[in-house]
Scaffold this motif. Sequence first.
Motif, PDB file in Angstrom:
ATOM      1  N   ALA A   1      15.980 -59.291 -18.120  1.00  0.00           N
ATOM      2  CA  ALA A   1      17.126 -58.700 -17.408  1.00  0.00           C
ATOM      3  C   ALA A   1      17.322 -59.446 -16.092  1.00  0.00           C
ATOM      4  N   MET A   2      18.512 -60.007 -15.919  1.00  0.00           N
ATOM      5  CA  MET A   2      18.800 -60.803 -14.727  1.00  0.00           C
ATOM      6  C   MET A   2      18.536 -60.019 -13.444  1.00  0.00           C
ATOM      7  N   GLU A   3      19.069 -58.784 -13.402  1.00  0.00           N
ATOM      8  CA  GLU A   3      18.971 -58.014 -12.153  1.00  0.00           C
ATOM      9  C   GLU A   3      17.514 -57.693 -11.810  1.00  0.00           C
ATOM     10  N   GLU A   4      16.663 -57.566 -12.845  1.00  0.00           N
ATOM     11  CA  GLU A   4      15.264 -57.228 -12.571  1.00  0.00           C
ATOM     12  C   GLU A   4      14.515 -58.427 -12.001  1.00  0.00           C
ATOM     13  N   VAL A   5      14.729 -59.584 -12.610  1.00  0.00           N
ATOM     14  CA  VAL A   5      14.010 -60.762 -12.131  1.00  0.00           C
ATOM     15  C   VAL A   5      14.505 -61.144 -10.729  1.00  0.00           C
ATOM     16  N   VAL A   6      15.812 -61.053 -10.514  1.00  0.00           N
ATOM     17  CA  VAL A   6      16.374 -61.418  -9.201  1.00  0.00           C
ATOM     18  C   VAL A   6      15.850 -60.480  -8.119  1.00  0.00           C
ATOM     19  N   MET A   7      15.850 -59.168  -8.402  1.00  0.00           N
ATOM     20  CA  MET A   7      15.433 -58.222  -7.368  1.00  0.00           C
ATOM     21  C   MET A   7      13.910 -58.233  -7.171  1.00  0.00           C
TER      22      MET A   7
ATOM     23  N   GLU B   1      30.614 -65.493 -12.414  1.00  0.00           N
ATOM     24  CA  GLU B   1      30.789 -66.523 -11.375  1.00  0.00           C
ATOM     25  C   GLU B   1      30.628 -65.893  -9.984  1.00  0.00           C
ATOM     26  N   LYS B   2      31.186 -64.671  -9.819  1.00  0.00           N
ATOM     27  CA  LYS B   2      31.043 -63.996  -8.516  1.00  0.00           C
ATOM     28  C   LYS B   2      29.579 -63.702  -8.205  1.00  0.00           C
ATOM     29  N   LEU B   3      28.800 -63.469  -9.250  1.00  0.00           N
ATOM     30  CA  LEU B   3      27.367 -63.224  -9.048  1.00  0.00           C
ATOM     31  C   LEU B   3      26.665 -64.442  -8.460  1.00  0.00           C
ATOM     32  N   GLY B   4      27.227 -65.612  -8.753  1.00  0.00           N
ATOM     33  CA  GLY B   4      26.638 -66.843  -8.195  1.00  0.00           C
ATOM     34  C   GLY B   4      25.590 -67.476  -9.102  1.00  0.00           C
ATOM     35  N   VAL B   5      25.720 -67.279 -10.425  1.00  0.00           N
ATOM     36  CA  VAL B   5      24.739 -67.920 -11.315  1.00  0.00           C
ATOM     37  C   VAL B   5      24.909 -69.439 -11.240  1.00  0.00           C
TER      38      VAL B   5
ATOM     39  N   ILE C   1      21.784 -65.834  -6.351  1.00  0.00           N
ATOM     40  CA  ILE C   1      22.584 -64.660  -6.755  1.00  0.00           C
ATOM     41  C   ILE C   1      23.024 -63.842  -5.550  1.00  0.00           C
ATOM     42  N   ASN C   2      24.315 -63.469  -5.556  1.00  0.00           N
ATOM     43  CA  ASN C   2      24.847 -62.538  -4.573  1.00  0.00           C
ATOM     44  C   ASN C   2      24.531 -61.137  -5.101  1.00  0.00           C
ATOM     45  N   THR C   3      23.431 -60.584  -4.622  1.00  0.00           N
ATOM     46  CA  THR C   3      22.911 -59.336  -5.224  1.00  0.00           C
ATOM     47  C   THR C   3      23.908 -58.182  -5.107  1.00  0.00           C
ATOM     48  N   LYS C   4      24.824 -58.273  -4.145  1.00  0.00           N
ATOM     49  CA  LYS C   4      25.796 -57.178  -3.981  1.00  0.00           C
ATOM     50  C   LYS C   4      26.741 -57.063  -5.189  1.00  0.00           C
ATOM     51  N   GLU C   5      26.778 -58.078  -6.034  1.00  0.00           N
ATOM     52  CA  GLU C   5      27.630 -58.037  -7.233  1.00  0.00           C
ATOM     53  C   GLU C   5      26.880 -57.503  -8.458  1.00  0.00           C
ATOM     54  N   ILE C   6      25.606 -57.140  -8.290  1.00  0.00           N
ATOM     55  CA  ILE C   6      24.799 -56.751  -9.455  1.00  0.00           C
ATOM     56  C   ILE C   6      25.327 -55.473 -10.117  1.00  0.00           C
ATOM     57  N   MET C   7      25.543 -54.453  -9.330  1.00  0.00           N
ATOM     58  CA  MET C   7      25.941 -53.155  -9.890  1.00  0.00           C
ATOM     59  C   MET C   7      27.272 -53.277 -10.643  1.00  0.00           C
ATOM     60  N   LYS C   8      28.206 -53.969  -9.998  1.00  0.00           N
ATOM     61  CA  LYS C   8      29.535 -54.128 -10.604  1.00  0.00           C
ATOM     62  C   LYS C   8      29.421 -54.877 -11.940  1.00  0.00           C
ATOM     63  N   SER C   9      28.577 -55.918 -11.965  1.00  0.00           N
ATOM     64  CA  SER C   9      28.422 -56.717 -13.189  1.00  0.00           C
ATOM     65  C   SER C   9      27.817 -55.866 -14.303  1.00  0.00           C
ATOM     66  N   SER C  10      26.816 -55.087 -13.919  1.00  0.00           N
ATOM     67  CA  SER C  10      26.135 -54.247 -14.901  1.00  0.00           C
ATOM     68  C   SER C  10      27.105 -53.215 -15.486  1.00  0.00           C
ATOM     69  N   GLU C  11      27.901 -52.594 -14.619  1.00  0.00           N
ATOM     70  CA  GLU C  11      28.850 -51.569 -15.088  1.00  0.00           C
ATOM     71  C   GLU C  11      29.954 -52.190 -15.929  1.00  0.00           C
ATOM     72  N   MET C  12      30.396 -53.371 -15.513  1.00  0.00           N
ATOM     73  CA  MET C  12      31.471 -54.021 -16.271  1.00  0.00           C
ATOM     74  C   MET C  12      30.994 -54.356 -17.687  1.00  0.00           C
TER      75      MET C  12
ATOM     76  N   LYS D   1      12.472 -70.863   1.616  1.00  0.00           N
ATOM     77  CA  LYS D   1      12.131 -70.441   0.253  1.00  0.00           C
ATOM     78  C   LYS D   1      12.673 -71.438  -0.773  1.00  0.00           C
ATOM     79  N   LYS D   2      11.904 -71.640  -1.859  1.00  0.00           N
ATOM     80  CA  LYS D   2      12.413 -72.469  -2.952  1.00  0.00           C
ATOM     81  C   LYS D   2      13.441 -71.651  -3.720  1.00  0.00           C
ATOM     82  N   ILE D   3      14.359 -72.334  -4.393  1.00  0.00           N
ATOM     83  CA  ILE D   3      15.365 -71.618  -5.188  1.00  0.00           C
ATOM     84  C   ILE D   3      15.079 -71.851  -6.669  1.00  0.00           C
ATOM     85  N   VAL D   4      15.029 -70.762  -7.446  1.00  0.00           N
ATOM     86  CA  VAL D   4      14.923 -70.911  -8.895  1.00  0.00           C
ATOM     87  C   VAL D   4      16.338 -70.712  -9.456  1.00  0.00           C
ATOM     88  N   LYS D   5      16.726 -71.597 -10.382  1.00  0.00           N
ATOM     89  CA  LYS D   5      18.089 -71.510 -10.931  1.00  0.00           C
ATOM     90  C   LYS D   5      18.202 -70.336 -11.906  1.00  0.00           C
ATOM     91  N   ILE D   6      19.359 -69.713 -11.873  1.00  0.00           N
ATOM     92  CA  ILE D   6      19.637 -68.626 -12.823  1.00  0.00           C
ATOM     93  C   ILE D   6      20.593 -69.143 -13.900  1.00  0.00           C
TER      94      ILE D   6
END
Length: 386
Positions: free
Chosen positions: A240-246, A36-40, A261-272, A2-7
């Motif tokens: 919205a980052m999480e929408e485009v990534v998912m 940074e943990k999200l991996g942008v 993006i490390n998608t497992k960090e999405i919820m935590k980022s959104s709540e924070m 897969k190609k990677i699109v930068k965030i």
Amino acid sequence: MKKIVKIFDTTLRDGEQSPGCSMNRKEKVQLAYQIEKLGVDVIEAGFAASSVEDFNSIREVAKIAKNMTVASLARCNKNDIDRAYEALKDAKYKRLHIFIATSDIHMEYKLEMTREDVKNSVRKHVTYAKEKFSDIEFSCEDATRTDVDFMIEVIQIAVDCGATTINIPDTVGYIMPDEYSDIIKKVRENVVGIENVDISVHCHNDLGLAVANSLAAIKAGATQVECTINGIGERAGNTAMEEVVMALKTRGDFFNIDTNINTKEIMKSSEMLSSIIGVKISPTKPIVGKNVFSHEAGIHQHGVFKNKETYEIMDPSMIGYKANSFVLGKHSGKHALKQKLEELGFIVNDIEMNDIFEKFKEVSDVKKEIYDDDLIAIMSANNKLV
Ligand code: KIV
Ligand code: ZN
């Protein structure tokens, strides 16, 4: 492959610009750790010339960023470029994001400049910036209401003078997906040397199309997408980052494109973010809203019980969504509390921990069970964000 699109995450700049979403320096740094943990790939930490506070926030983020590139916004003038350079001097990877408006309406009423003036300014300031920065992003503000042939001339100048990313923003959230992909294709076909630079898209959500437009542009060849956590931003917000990534992740069959993006960090980022700015997430907000993985109707519950995929297109664990399996209470000790806070992304030293534990005990004397939301509230009330 897969190609990677930068965030390119602009939560701390375009996101923070919206009413009710402002953050102080400490809060920005806390969020930058999480981003940074999200991996942008790139974090836009602010607009250095806009205020001393913004300048200082960019400096702090520049110091803590390890792998992500740190960007500062700048207008086409020497002072803005110099301030951005100063603010970013400690960054391992730095980018100048320089912009000027190119639509007739902006040039006439905001800049009071002619097309020739704008072209000369781009030539002069991108050339000047190149003496200080190797990584330069150039944006044509209000690109989607700009005469496309004129925009191509401006972009050509920016590329010839050393811009390494060209951004084509839908500043006022006006464009339709098909029109946006036509613009991206036209730029790809007509700018000499465009294959050597990134094409970036930056959408506002005034007509509710920011994510759809970003996805259309990615499909048409854009290689970077600009977005914010929870879609915060001017007026109706940004993509919205999480929408485009998912969307890219879930419909990999359609796009064949992914992100870092490390998608497992999405919820935590959104709540924070939500707890820092004090803006609650709508329960129906795609990806991170509370209702997204709950099924109220009996017929849906029945289907999900037998096979989750009947009504769920994403596995909630992919975005780090956890049902509250581990609940704290008045018998929980400091160790369990610290562990839970770390899980939620809070970095707490031993001295701060004593105060927080006291507060936790007070709350848990009144409430039987302490959930994530309660802990986030305790942390923001104590302003213990880093
Ligand atoms: O919306 C916009 O045009 C911007 C630019 C500064 C990129 O935020
Ligand atoms: Zn914007």
